[in-house]
Design a protein around this motif. Sequence first.
Motif, PDB file in Angstrom:
ATOM      1  N   MET A  44       0.849  -1.189   0.000  1.00 44.81           N
ATOM      2  CA  MET A  44       0.000   0.000   0.000  1.00 44.81           C
ATOM      3  C   MET A  44       0.889   1.246   0.000  1.00 44.81           C
ATOM      4  N   ARG A  45       0.527   2.208  -0.856  1.00 42.45           N
ATOM      5  CA  ARG A  45       1.221   3.499  -0.894  1.00 42.45           C
ATOM      6  C   ARG A  45       0.304   4.590  -0.359  1.00 42.45           C
ATOM      7  N   ARG A  46       0.895   5.618   0.240  1.00 37.51           N
ATOM      8  CA  ARG A  46       0.150   6.789   0.702  1.00 37.51           C
ATOM      9  C   ARG A  46       0.761   8.037   0.071  1.00 37.51           C
ATOM     10  N   PRO A  47       0.362   8.392  -1.159  1.00 36.31           N
ATOM     11  CA  PRO A  47       0.950   9.568  -1.800  1.00 36.31           C
ATOM     12  C   PRO A  47       0.514  10.893  -1.191  1.00 36.31           C
ATOM     13  N   VAL A  48      -0.576  10.889  -0.429  1.00 35.09           N
ATOM     14  CA  VAL A  48      -1.042  12.113   0.239  1.00 35.09           C
ATOM     15  C   VAL A  48      -1.423  11.761   1.663  1.00 35.09           C
ATOM     16  N   THR A  49      -0.971  12.555   2.617  1.00 36.19           N
ATOM     17  CA  THR A  49      -1.381  12.382   4.008  1.00 36.19           C
ATOM     18  C   THR A  49      -1.202  13.691   4.754  1.00 36.19           C
ATOM     19  N   GLY A  50      -2.084  13.962   5.683  1.00 37.76           N
ATOM     20  CA  GLY A  50      -2.014  15.214   6.455  1.00 37.76           C
ATOM     21  C   GLY A  50      -3.261  16.052   6.252  1.00 37.76           C
ATOM     22  N   GLU A  51      -3.100  17.271   5.766  1.00 39.94           N
ATOM     23  CA  GLU A  51      -4.214  18.171   5.488  1.00 39.94           C
ATOM     24  C   GLU A  51      -4.078  18.759   4.093  1.00 39.94           C
ATOM     25  N   VAL A  52      -5.215  19.046   3.469  1.00 37.87           N
ATOM     26  CA  VAL A  52      -5.259  19.762   2.195  1.00 37.87           C
ATOM     27  C   VAL A  52      -6.249  20.908   2.338  1.00 37.87           C
ATOM     28  N   HIS A  53      -6.114  21.893   1.476  1.00 39.12           N
ATOM     29  CA  HIS A  53      -7.004  23.068   1.514  1.00 39.12           C
ATOM     30  C   HIS A  53      -8.147  22.866   0.523  1.00 39.12           C
ATOM     31  N   VAL A  54      -9.376  23.103   0.980  1.00 35.54           N
ATOM     32  CA  VAL A  54     -10.539  23.026   0.099  1.00 35.54           C
ATOM     33  C   VAL A  54     -11.191  24.401   0.002  1.00 35.54           C
ATOM     34  N   HIS A  55     -11.908  24.585  -1.070  1.00 40.70           N
ATOM     35  CA  HIS A  55     -12.655  25.826  -1.286  1.00 40.70           C
ATOM     36  C   HIS A  55     -13.952  25.455  -1.989  1.00 40.70           C
TER      37      HIS A  55
END
Length: 214
Positions: free
Chosen positions: A1-12
């Motif tokens: 399993m890979r995790r290319p994104v983790t943490g927080e992202v900004h949405v609008h």
Amino acid sequence: MRRPVTGEVHVHYHQIYVVSDPHGGAIPDLAEAFAGQNAGLCGAAAPGALWLSTGLHTGNVGFAVEVHDAEPALDPVWEDVVEVSFHPLSERTRLMQWAGEATWDLGLARTGYRVRYCARGMDEGRRLDSRVSGEPQADSYLLQFWPAPPRADRVVRQTSREAAHSHRYARGLPAAPTPEERAETARLARQAEQRAAEERRHPGGVQRPPGSEG
């Protein structure tokens, strides 16, 4: 399993996207993204793109992307869960914020995937509306991919009012165009472009020699 994104992202505007368009990452509009679906939250009706809905209007949300070799187990911590099918249109598939402000390469192959979009705290995010620095996280999301043949989208779990509203919206939309209908639309658009180009080259119309009519 890979995790290319983790943490927080900004949405609008309650949204973030997955794009794989080889011509720059065009985003379908809301109705196009969810056309004909039973499940809201993850719009996959437009080829090569996913429209991901969030409870929060503007600010950072918890967000992770996982790429699996086979279908993963569903963690009971997630309150709202939907599944769709997705096939990248290019070798570069990215998670993309509003207006392309930031992107993350997901490293997906050009093959068919099943996608599971999981959410927690959507109603809390909706009530908060906008999150500023220093405020606690309201809602979080997990986007999972694994290789699989295409099949219908579905609602796996529904808890929040926000998800219920999104599902009702999707179910009220007309069906998405078939691949044949998309191809015909593209053909007619090319014909229109060719006619317009010809008119620009010959503003007065194409001149024919005398006696050539008929």
